[in-house]
Write a protein that holds these residues in place. Structure first.
Motif, PDB file in Angstrom:
ATOM      1  N   SER A   1     -27.456  21.613  33.201  1.00 12.26           N
ATOM      2  CA  SER A   1     -28.012  22.538  32.216  1.00 12.26           C
ATOM      3  C   SER A   1     -29.363  23.072  32.668  1.00 12.26           C
ATOM      4  N   ALA A   2     -29.706  22.820  33.957  1.00 14.62           N
ATOM      5  CA  ALA A   2     -31.040  23.158  34.428  1.00 14.62           C
ATOM      6  C   ALA A   2     -31.127  24.502  35.127  1.00 14.62           C
ATOM      7  N   ALA A   3     -30.065  24.912  35.829  1.00 16.69           N
ATOM      8  CA  ALA A   3     -30.209  26.099  36.660  1.00 16.69           C
ATOM      9  C   ALA A   3     -28.848  26.702  36.998  1.00 16.69           C
ATOM     10  N   ILE A   4     -28.908  27.939  37.439  1.00 11.60           N
ATOM     11  CA  ILE A   4     -27.738  28.653  37.927  1.00 11.60           C
ATOM     12  C   ILE A   4     -28.176  29.473  39.133  1.00 11.60           C
ATOM     13  N   GLU A   5     -27.300  29.617  40.106  1.00 13.53           N
ATOM     14  CA  GLU A   5     -27.648  30.406  41.282  1.00 13.53           C
ATOM     15  C   GLU A   5     -28.019  31.821  40.860  1.00 13.53           C
ATOM     16  N   ALA A   6     -29.193  32.274  41.310  1.00  7.61           N
ATOM     17  CA  ALA A   6     -29.700  33.573  40.874  1.00  7.61           C
ATOM     18  C   ALA A   6     -28.763  34.702  41.271  1.00  7.61           C
ATOM     19  N   SER A   7     -28.236  34.645  42.495  1.00  7.05           N
ATOM     20  CA  SER A   7     -27.363  35.712  42.966  1.00  7.05           C
ATOM     21  C   SER A   7     -26.105  35.807  42.106  1.00  7.05           C
ATOM     22  N   PHE A   8     -25.480  34.656  41.837  1.00  7.32           N
ATOM     23  CA  PHE A   8     -24.274  34.665  41.023  1.00  7.32           C
ATOM     24  C   PHE A   8     -24.582  35.098  39.595  1.00  7.32           C
ATOM     25  N   GLY A   9     -25.634  34.541  39.018  1.00  2.00           N
ATOM     26  CA  GLY A   9     -25.977  34.862  37.635  1.00  2.00           C
ATOM     27  C   GLY A   9     -26.229  36.343  37.432  1.00  2.00           C
ATOM     28  N   SER A  10     -27.001  36.943  38.347  1.00  2.00           N
ATOM     29  CA  SER A  10     -27.311  38.371  38.198  1.00  2.00           C
ATOM     30  C   SER A  10     -26.064  39.222  38.400  1.00  2.00           C
ATOM     31  N   LYS A  11     -25.213  38.850  39.359  1.00  2.00           N
ATOM     32  CA  LYS A  11     -23.980  39.610  39.592  1.00  2.00           C
ATOM     33  C   LYS A  11     -23.035  39.496  38.397  1.00  2.00           C
ATOM     34  N   ALA A  12     -22.957  38.309  37.802  1.00  2.00           N
ATOM     35  CA  ALA A  12     -22.056  38.113  36.665  1.00  2.00           C
ATOM     36  C   ALA A  12     -22.513  38.937  35.463  1.00  2.00           C
ATOM     37  N   ILE A  13     -23.802  38.927  35.184  1.00  2.00           N
ATOM     38  CA  ILE A  13     -24.318  39.715  34.058  1.00  2.00           C
ATOM     39  C   ILE A  13     -24.092  41.198  34.303  1.00  2.00           C
ATOM     40  N   ASP A  14     -24.362  41.648  35.528  1.00  2.00           N
ATOM     41  CA  ASP A  14     -24.169  43.058  35.857  1.00  2.00           C
ATOM     42  C   ASP A  14     -22.701  43.455  35.722  1.00  2.00           C
ATOM     43  N   ALA A  15     -21.790  42.612  36.215  1.00  2.00           N
ATOM     44  CA  ALA A  15     -20.358  42.919  36.138  1.00  2.00           C
ATOM     45  C   ALA A  15     -19.894  42.978  34.692  1.00  2.00           C
ATOM     46  N   PHE A  16     -20.378  42.054  33.860  1.00  2.00           N
ATOM     47  CA  PHE A  16     -19.986  42.060  32.456  1.00  2.00           C
ATOM     48  C   PHE A  16     -20.561  43.275  31.745  1.00  2.00           C
ATOM     49  N   GLN A  17     -21.828  43.604  32.035  1.00  2.00           N
ATOM     50  CA  GLN A  17     -22.442  44.779  31.421  1.00  2.00           C
ATOM     51  C   GLN A  17     -21.687  46.057  31.780  1.00  2.00           C
ATOM     52  N   ARG A  18     -21.283  46.191  33.048  1.00  2.00           N
ATOM     53  CA  ARG A  18     -20.541  47.383  33.461  1.00  2.00           C
ATOM     54  C   ARG A  18     -19.196  47.462  32.748  1.00  2.00           C
ATOM     55  N   THR A  19     -18.572  46.312  32.524  1.00  2.00           N
ATOM     56  CA  THR A  19     -17.286  46.294  31.829  1.00  2.00           C
ATOM     57  C   THR A  19     -17.448  46.747  30.382  1.00  2.00           C
ATOM     58  N   VAL A  20     -18.469  46.232  29.694  1.00  3.64           N
ATOM     59  CA  VAL A  20     -18.717  46.639  28.306  1.00  3.64           C
ATOM     60  C   VAL A  20     -19.085  48.119  28.241  1.00  3.64           C
TER      61      VAL A  20
END
Length: 317
Positions: free
Chosen positions: A71-90
Motif C-alpha cells: 500500500s506504499a507505492a506504485i511504479e510511476a511509469s505504470f501509474g501515469s500510463k494507466a491513468i492516461d489510458a483510462f482518461q483517454r477512454t472516458v
C-alpha cells in the motif's frame, strides 16, 4: 476530500471501533459508551452519504500486482500510463455520446477539457487513485455528461470481461471503433504489466483480476474491428420500431440487424405506411466485421439509410 476516500476512512474507523468494543473491558463503562457513540455517529454519516445524490463522475482505480509495492507505492511509469489510458477512454466515450456515435478512428474529438477527470486522492489498503469530475458550478440534480461517459466506460469493461460470452460479443459488435481501441490499450496495459485492477464507482465496483482480466484480454488484445458501407437493392421485409430491428433481402443477402440510433422510432413506424416495407428500396448499411481469437469471424449489419425506388431519400444520417 473525495466522497470515496471519506467513505473509505469512515468504514475503516467503524471496523476498528467494532473490534475495540468487542475486546473492551466491561468494567470500562464510560470508554465503551464513548466508542459506541462514535460508532453510531459514523454509521449515521455513512448512511447519509449513501443517500446523497452522486451526479458527478467519481471513480477509483485500485491496483495490485507486480507494479505495486503493498500500500506504499506504485511504479510511476505504470501509474501515469494507466491513468492516461483510462482518461483517454472516458474522453472518447464522452465524445461518442456527444456526437451520437459519429466519432472516427482519427482526428480531433470534443475538447478534452470537457471530459477531464482530476486526481483528488489516493486509495489506502492497496494503491490506487481517486479520479473526479471538478464542476465549478457545484452540485446538480441530474447526472453529468461526464458521469454518463465514465459509467459507459466501466460498463463496457464489465461486458468484455464477463462470463456471458454472448454479451461480450454484442459489446464488440456495438462499440465505437475508436473507443474499442482505447479499451484494448487499457486492458493490454494492465495485463502486460502483470497488474490487477478494481474500478470502484459510487454504487458498484468491477474486479479486473484473475479470470476476468484474462477474459477481457483474450477478447480484445488481438481483436480487429472493420467497418464498411454497403449499398444494396432489395426488399425491406420488416421493421420492428420498438426493438429497432429490421429484415432485408436483396443482392444475394438475407440480412437481419439493428437500426442506426439516429433514425427515430416515429420514422420507423412510418415505413410501414410510406410504403416501404415489402417494397423495393435501396438500403445503405454499416457492415461490421469482428475478428478475434476466441470465435469465428462475426459480421453484423446496421441500417443507416433507406431510399425508395423512386423519389428522394426518405432518411439519411
Amino acid at each position: 476530500m473525495s466522497a470515496f476516500v471519506a467513505r473509505q476512512r469512515l468504514e475503516a474507523e467503524a471496523e476498528s471501533l467494532r473490534q475495540l468494543i468487542q475486546v473492551s473491558n466491561p468494567a470500562n463503562v464510560l470508554g465503551r459508551m464513548s466508542m459506541e457513540g462514535r460508532l453510531r455517529s459514523i454509521l449515521a454519516e455513512l448512511n447519509r452519504m449513501e443517500r446523497q445524490l452522486g451526479t458527478r463522475a467519481e471513480i477509483s482505480l485500485v491496483f495490485n500486482g507486480r507494479p505495486v509495492a503493498g500500500s506504499a507505492a506504485i511504479e510511476a511509469s505504470f501509474g501515469s500510463k494507466a491513468i492516461d489510458a483510462f482518461q483517454r477512454t472516458v474522453a472518447t466515450a464522452f465524445a461518442v455520446q456527444a456526437s451520437d456515435g459519429h466519432v472516427g478512428q482519427r482526428g480531433p474529438t470534443i475538447s478534452s477539457e470537457m471530459a477531464a477527470l482530476h486526481i483528488t486522492g489516493v486509495v489506502h489498503g492497496s494503491f490506487g487513485f481517486v479520479l473526479e469530475e471538478i464542476d465549478p458550478k457545484g452540485d446538480q440534480w441530474t447526472d453529468s455528461a461526464l458521469k454518463a461517459a465514465a459509467d459507459a466506460t466501466v460498463r463496457l469493461l464489465e461486458r468484455v470481461s464477463a462470463t456471458d460470452e454472448q454479451d461480450a460479443e454484442a459489446a464488440l459488435e456495438e462499440v465505437n471503433d475508436r473507443l474499442f481501441v482505447n479499451v484494448r490499450d487499457f486492458v493490454k496495459l494492465v495485463h502486460d504489466n502483470q497488474a490487477t485492477l478494481t474500478i470502484a464507482e459510487r454504487d458498484r465496483s468491477l474486479d479486473l483480476s484473475g479470470p476476468a482480466l484474462e477474459r477481457a484480454y483474450e477478447r480484445v488484445a488481438n481483436a480487429i474491428i472493420e467497418d464498411e458501407e454497403l449499398t444494396l437493392q432489395g426488399v425491406l421485409q420488416g421493421v420492428l420500431p420498438g426493438a429497432r430491428r429490421f429484415e432485408f433481402r436483396g443482392g444475394g443477402f438475407d440480412i437481419k440487424g439493428k437500426v442506426a440510433r439516429d433514425i427515430s422510432a416515429e420514422y420507423l413506424r412510418s415505413l410501414e405506411s410510406d410504403p416501404m416495407v415489402g417494397h423495393e428500396v435501396t438500403a445503405i448499411f454499416r457492415k461490421r466485421t469482428v475478428r478475434d481469437t476466441t470465435s469465428a469471424v462475426r459480421e453484423t449489419y446496421t441500417l443507416v439509410r433507406v431510399i425508395p425506388e423512386t423519389g428522394p431519400p426518405s432518411h439519411a444520417i
